[in-house]
Design a protein around this motif. Structure first.
Motif, PDB file in Angstrom:
ATOM      1  N   GLY A  71     -26.967  45.767 -32.127  1.00 22.17           N
ATOM      2  CA  GLY A  71     -26.157  46.960 -31.925  1.00 22.17           C
ATOM      3  C   GLY A  71     -25.017  47.055 -32.915  1.00 22.17           C
ATOM      4  N   ARG A  72     -24.394  45.906 -33.194  1.00 29.34           N
ATOM      5  CA  ARG A  72     -23.271  45.930 -34.140  1.00 29.34           C
ATOM      6  C   ARG A  72     -23.763  46.173 -35.568  1.00 29.34           C
ATOM      7  NH1 ARG A  72     -18.262  47.582 -33.509  1.00 29.34           N
ATOM      8  NH2 ARG A  72     -16.740  46.481 -34.792  1.00 29.34           N
ATOM      9  N   LEU A  73     -24.847  45.502 -35.940  1.00 30.04           N
ATOM     10  CA  LEU A  73     -25.381  45.727 -37.285  1.00 30.04           C
ATOM     11  C   LEU A  73     -25.833  47.171 -37.456  1.00 30.04           C
ATOM     12  CD1 LEU A  73     -27.428  42.460 -37.957  1.00 30.04           C
ATOM     13  CD2 LEU A  73     -25.292  43.176 -39.059  1.00 30.04           C
ATOM     14  N   GLY A  74     -26.405  47.749 -36.396  1.00 23.57           N
ATOM     15  CA  GLY A  74     -26.807  49.152 -36.472  1.00 23.57           C
ATOM     16  C   GLY A  74     -25.616  50.067 -36.676  1.00 23.57           C
ATOM     17  N   GLU A  75     -24.523  49.795 -35.958  1.00 26.41           N
ATOM     18  CA  GLU A  75     -23.308  50.600 -36.133  1.00 26.41           C
ATOM     19  C   GLU A  75     -22.787  50.479 -37.563  1.00 26.41           C
ATOM     20  OE1 GLU A  75     -19.860  52.932 -35.272  1.00 26.41           O
ATOM     21  OE2 GLU A  75     -21.786  52.699 -34.243  1.00 26.41           O
ATOM     22  N   ILE A  76     -22.823  49.266 -38.093  1.00 22.31           N
ATOM     23  CA  ILE A  76     -22.309  49.039 -39.445  1.00 22.31           C
ATOM     24  C   ILE A  76     -23.188  49.708 -40.492  1.00 22.31           C
ATOM     25  CG2 ILE A  76     -21.912  47.252 -41.191  1.00 22.31           C
ATOM     26  CD1 ILE A  76     -21.133  45.386 -38.828  1.00 22.31           C
ATOM     27  N   LEU A  77     -24.501  49.523 -40.381  1.00 23.61           N
ATOM     28  CA  LEU A  77     -25.417  49.975 -41.434  1.00 23.61           C
ATOM     29  C   LEU A  77     -25.850  51.424 -41.284  1.00 23.61           C
ATOM     30  CD1 LEU A  77     -27.665  46.786 -41.668  1.00 23.61           C
ATOM     31  CD2 LEU A  77     -25.751  47.425 -43.151  1.00 23.61           C
ATOM     32  N   PHE A  78     -26.041  51.892 -40.037  1.00 17.55           N
ATOM     33  CA  PHE A  78     -26.554  53.241 -39.821  1.00 17.55           C
ATOM     34  C   PHE A  78     -25.464  54.310 -39.828  1.00 17.55           C
ATOM     35  CE2 PHE A  78     -30.151  51.317 -37.008  1.00 17.55           C
ATOM     36  CZ  PHE A  78     -30.788  50.858 -38.150  1.00 17.55           C
ATOM     37  N   TYR A  79     -24.250  53.942 -39.363  1.00 18.82           N
ATOM     38  CA  TYR A  79     -23.245  54.970 -39.116  1.00 18.82           C
ATOM     39  C   TYR A  79     -22.005  54.876 -39.997  1.00 18.82           C
ATOM     40  CZ  TYR A  79     -25.913  56.254 -34.966  1.00 18.82           C
ATOM     41  OH  TYR A  79     -26.901  56.675 -34.116  1.00 18.82           O
ATOM     42  N   ASN A  80     -21.431  53.666 -40.163  1.00 15.60           N
ATOM     43  CA  ASN A  80     -20.151  53.569 -40.871  1.00 15.60           C
ATOM     44  C   ASN A  80     -20.133  52.457 -41.916  1.00 15.60           C
ATOM     45  OD1 ASN A  80     -18.455  55.598 -39.436  1.00 15.60           O
ATOM     46  ND2 ASN A  80     -18.926  54.305 -37.655  1.00 15.60           N
ATOM     47  N   PRO A  81     -21.119  52.404 -42.817  1.00  8.20           N
ATOM     48  CA  PRO A  81     -21.123  51.303 -43.784  1.00  8.20           C
ATOM     49  C   PRO A  81     -19.894  51.284 -44.687  1.00  8.20           C
ATOM     50  CG  PRO A  81     -22.730  52.985 -44.385  1.00  8.20           C
ATOM     51  CD  PRO A  81     -22.256  53.317 -43.009  1.00  8.20           C
ATOM     52  N   ALA A  82     -19.434  52.453 -45.122  1.00 13.56           N
ATOM     53  CA  ALA A  82     -18.284  52.485 -46.028  1.00 13.56           C
ATOM     54  C   ALA A  82     -17.040  51.906 -45.359  1.00 13.56           C
ATOM     55  CB  ALA A  82     -18.021  53.920 -46.487  1.00 13.56           C
ATOM     56  N   TYR A  83     -16.811  52.283 -44.097  1.00  9.74           N
ATOM     57  CA  TYR A  83     -15.621  51.793 -43.404  1.00  9.74           C
ATOM     58  C   TYR A  83     -15.686  50.285 -43.208  1.00  9.74           C
ATOM     59  CZ  TYR A  83     -12.409  50.624 -39.647  1.00  9.74           C
ATOM     60  OH  TYR A  83     -11.438  50.019 -38.903  1.00  9.74           O
ATOM     61  N   TYR A  84     -16.802  49.789 -42.719  1.00  7.26           N
ATOM     62  CA  TYR A  84     -16.874  48.368 -42.383  1.00  7.26           C
ATOM     63  C   TYR A  84     -16.887  47.478 -43.615  1.00  7.26           C
ATOM     64  CZ  TYR A  84     -17.455  49.349 -37.448  1.00  7.26           C
ATOM     65  OH  TYR A  84     -17.239  49.751 -36.150  1.00  7.26           O
ATOM     66  N   PHE A  85     -17.485  47.935 -44.701  1.00  3.03           N
ATOM     67  CA  PHE A  85     -17.457  47.117 -45.910  1.00  3.03           C
ATOM     68  C   PHE A  85     -16.066  47.137 -46.547  1.00  3.03           C
ATOM     69  CE2 PHE A  85     -22.130  47.656 -45.697  1.00  3.03           C
ATOM     70  CZ  PHE A  85     -22.457  46.298 -45.675  1.00  3.03           C
ATOM     71  N   ALA A  86     -15.294  48.205 -46.241  1.00  5.92           N
ATOM     72  CA  ALA A  86     -13.907  48.234 -46.703  1.00  5.92           C
ATOM     73  C   ALA A  86     -12.991  47.454 -45.770  1.00  5.92           C
ATOM     74  CB  ALA A  86     -13.423  49.679 -46.817  1.00  5.92           C
ATOM     75  N   PRO A 235     -33.770  73.857 -44.652  1.00 10.99           N
ATOM     76  CA  PRO A 235     -32.921  74.681 -43.782  1.00 10.99           C
ATOM     77  C   PRO A 235     -32.553  74.007 -42.471  1.00 10.99           C
ATOM     78  CG  PRO A 235     -35.202  75.400 -43.615  1.00 10.99           C
ATOM     79  CD  PRO A 235     -35.176  74.324 -44.674  1.00 10.99           C
ATOM     80  N   VAL A 236     -33.127  72.836 -42.202  1.00  9.71           N
ATOM     81  CA  VAL A 236     -32.905  72.149 -40.928  1.00  9.71           C
ATOM     82  C   VAL A 236     -31.823  71.085 -41.094  1.00  9.71           C
ATOM     83  CG1 VAL A 236     -33.956  70.743 -39.124  1.00  9.71           C
ATOM     84  CG2 VAL A 236     -35.296  72.551 -40.240  1.00  9.71           C
ATOM     85  N   THR A 237     -30.859  71.105 -40.197  1.00 14.57           N
ATOM     86  CA  THR A 237     -29.789  70.107 -40.201  1.00 14.57           C
ATOM     87  C   THR A 237     -29.801  69.369 -38.874  1.00 14.57           C
ATOM     88  OG1 THR A 237     -28.405  71.468 -41.659  1.00 14.57           O
ATOM     89  CG2 THR A 237     -27.308  69.731 -40.388  1.00 14.57           C
ATOM     90  N   ILE A 238     -29.856  68.047 -38.922  1.00 15.33           N
ATOM     91  CA  ILE A 238     -29.818  67.237 -37.711  1.00 15.33           C
ATOM     92  C   ILE A 238     -28.764  66.150 -37.871  1.00 15.33           C
ATOM     93  CG2 ILE A 238     -32.227  67.670 -37.099  1.00 15.33           C
ATOM     94  CD1 ILE A 238     -32.938  64.913 -38.161  1.00 15.33           C
ATOM     95  N   SER A 239     -28.335  65.621 -36.748  1.00 16.52           N
ATOM     96  CA  SER A 239     -27.318  64.566 -36.785  1.00 16.52           C
ATOM     97  C   SER A 239     -27.969  63.219 -37.075  1.00 16.52           C
ATOM     98  CB  SER A 239     -26.578  64.505 -35.446  1.00 16.52           C
ATOM     99  OG  SER A 239     -27.427  63.973 -34.437  1.00 16.52           O
ATOM    100  N   ALA A 240     -27.124  62.242 -37.355  1.00 21.89           N
ATOM    101  CA  ALA A 240     -27.636  60.889 -37.595  1.00 21.89           C
ATOM    102  C   ALA A 240     -28.375  60.365 -36.377  1.00 21.89           C
ATOM    103  CB  ALA A 240     -26.481  59.959 -37.958  1.00 21.89           C
ATOM    104  N   GLY A 241     -27.821  60.602 -35.177  1.00 24.06           N
ATOM    105  CA  GLY A 241     -28.478  60.139 -33.962  1.00 24.06           C
ATOM    106  C   GLY A 241     -29.833  60.784 -33.754  1.00 24.06           C
ATOM    107  N   GLN A 242     -29.959  62.064 -34.094  1.00 26.23           N
ATOM    108  CA  GLN A 242     -31.252  62.739 -33.961  1.00 26.23           C
ATOM    109  C   GLN A 242     -32.254  62.198 -34.969  1.00 26.23           C
ATOM    110  OE1 GLN A 242     -29.585  66.720 -34.353  1.00 26.23           O
ATOM    111  NE2 GLN A 242     -30.148  67.190 -32.241  1.00 26.23           N
ATOM    112  N   MET A 243     -31.787  61.941 -36.183  1.00 30.04           N
ATOM    113  CA  MET A 243     -32.682  61.393 -37.201  1.00 30.04           C
ATOM    114  C   MET A 243     -33.229  60.034 -36.757  1.00 30.04           C
ATOM    115  SD  MET A 243     -31.812  60.336 -41.162  1.00 30.04           S
ATOM    116  CE  MET A 243     -30.709  59.029 -40.611  1.00 30.04           C
ATOM    117  N   LEU A 244     -32.371  59.207 -36.171  1.00 28.60           N
ATOM    118  CA  LEU A 244     -32.811  57.883 -35.727  1.00 28.60           C
ATOM    119  C   LEU A 244     -33.669  57.956 -34.467  1.00 28.60           C
ATOM    120  CD1 LEU A 244     -29.472  55.960 -36.333  1.00 28.60           C
ATOM    121  CD2 LEU A 244     -31.575  55.726 -37.651  1.00 28.60           C
TER     122      LEU A 244
END
Length: 273
Positions: A71-86, A235-244
């Motif tokens: 769960g933590r790796l998913g949060e880091i890699l899927f959602y906020n990689p820039a923040y966590y690597f900083a 033309p289709v826009t989906i959120s990160a959660g929907q894509m996953l």
């Protein structure tokens, strides 16, 4: 207009020791796993497949590692990689919240595969067994998100009776999206899956139904949640959660097709080599 109560994220503090509500929700999730597991083992078709209550404690240890690390790796890699690597120190600050269900799902699959190798259970039989016990644990996690004032919803019509202002975001009425996901992705999914799994099903059917229903439920409730980021497909826009969630929907359909086109009973552990 409702206002998010913004409770203290620390439930109990004794000197330097602080117990966070988010951590308590995870303890609640693991406790309900054991309680539901004991109920599930009493079902005749589950007992006939060789499951015993002694399996639960050992399985839970592996599952906890899979949930937390995945769960933590998913949060880091899927959602906020820039923040966590900083901010690498925050990678381990799980008490602040920030856990990806999709990452936890992959982590649990890997953990259950490792546990199954040790105990002689095949992965899909394990996933069929544990699938009905997962949604209430997920619901507890979403309640933790709400207490932490995480995952605010999209702006809502002010006339909506439960529209809520999140003081840590802005003064715009918003959907309480963690509550939606707790109710739909968690509690409703648990009810549907628990009744589905009470009768004998072919191998992979219960796991497939979980994957399909969760993917569909999460795709729907994401419409009410402020997206972490959005993905554009023409033309289709989906959120990160929907894509996953799309791969989970596809996986669920595939597993159900395999399960019912070539029905097989679960294999007791003693038959696995």
């Amino acid at each position: 207009m409702l206002i998010h109560p913004m409770p203290n994220p620390i439930a109990v503090q004794i000197g330097p020791l602080a117990v966070h509500w988010y951590g308590l929700m995870y303890l609640l999730a693991f406790a309900q796993f054991i309680a539901l597991g004991r109920l599930r083992i009493r079902q005749p078709h589950i007992a006939a497949a060789g499951w015993k209550k002694e399996d639960l404690d050992d399985m839970l240890f592996y599952g906890v590692l899979g949930v937390v690390i995945g769960g933590r790796l998913g949060e880091i890699l899927f959602y906020n990689p820039a923040y966590y690597f900083a901010n690498p120190a925050d990678m381990i600050a799980v008490w602040k919240g920030g856990m990806s269900f999709h990452g936890g799902f992959l982590g649990v699959m890997l953990a259950m595969w490792l546990w199954g190798r040790k105990r002689g259970h095949q992965l899909m039989d394990i996933m069929d067994f544990i699938a009905p016990m997962v949604p209430l644990g997920y619901a507890a996690g979403r309640l933790g998100n709400f207490i932490n004032a995480e995952l605010p919803g999209r702006p809502a019509d002010p006339s909506l009776p439960w529209a809520m202002i999140w003081p840590n975001v802005d003064n715009i009425p918003r959907h309480p999206s963690p509550i939606y996901q707790m109710l739909v992705d968690g509690i409703l999914l648990f009810i549907l899956l628990w009744f589905f799994s009470r009768k004998p099903r072919p191998r992979m059917a219960v796991a497939g139904m979980f994957s399909l229903l969760y993917g569909c439920a999460r795709f729907f409730t994401e419409y009410f949640r402020t997206p972490d980021y959005e993905v554009h497909f023409g033309p289709v826009t989906i959120s990160a959660g929907q894509m996953l969630s799309v791969p989970m929907i596809v996986l669920g359909i595939v597993l159900l097709l395999i399960a019912y086109r070539n029905p097989q009973a679960p294999k007791p552990a003693a038959q696995v080599r």
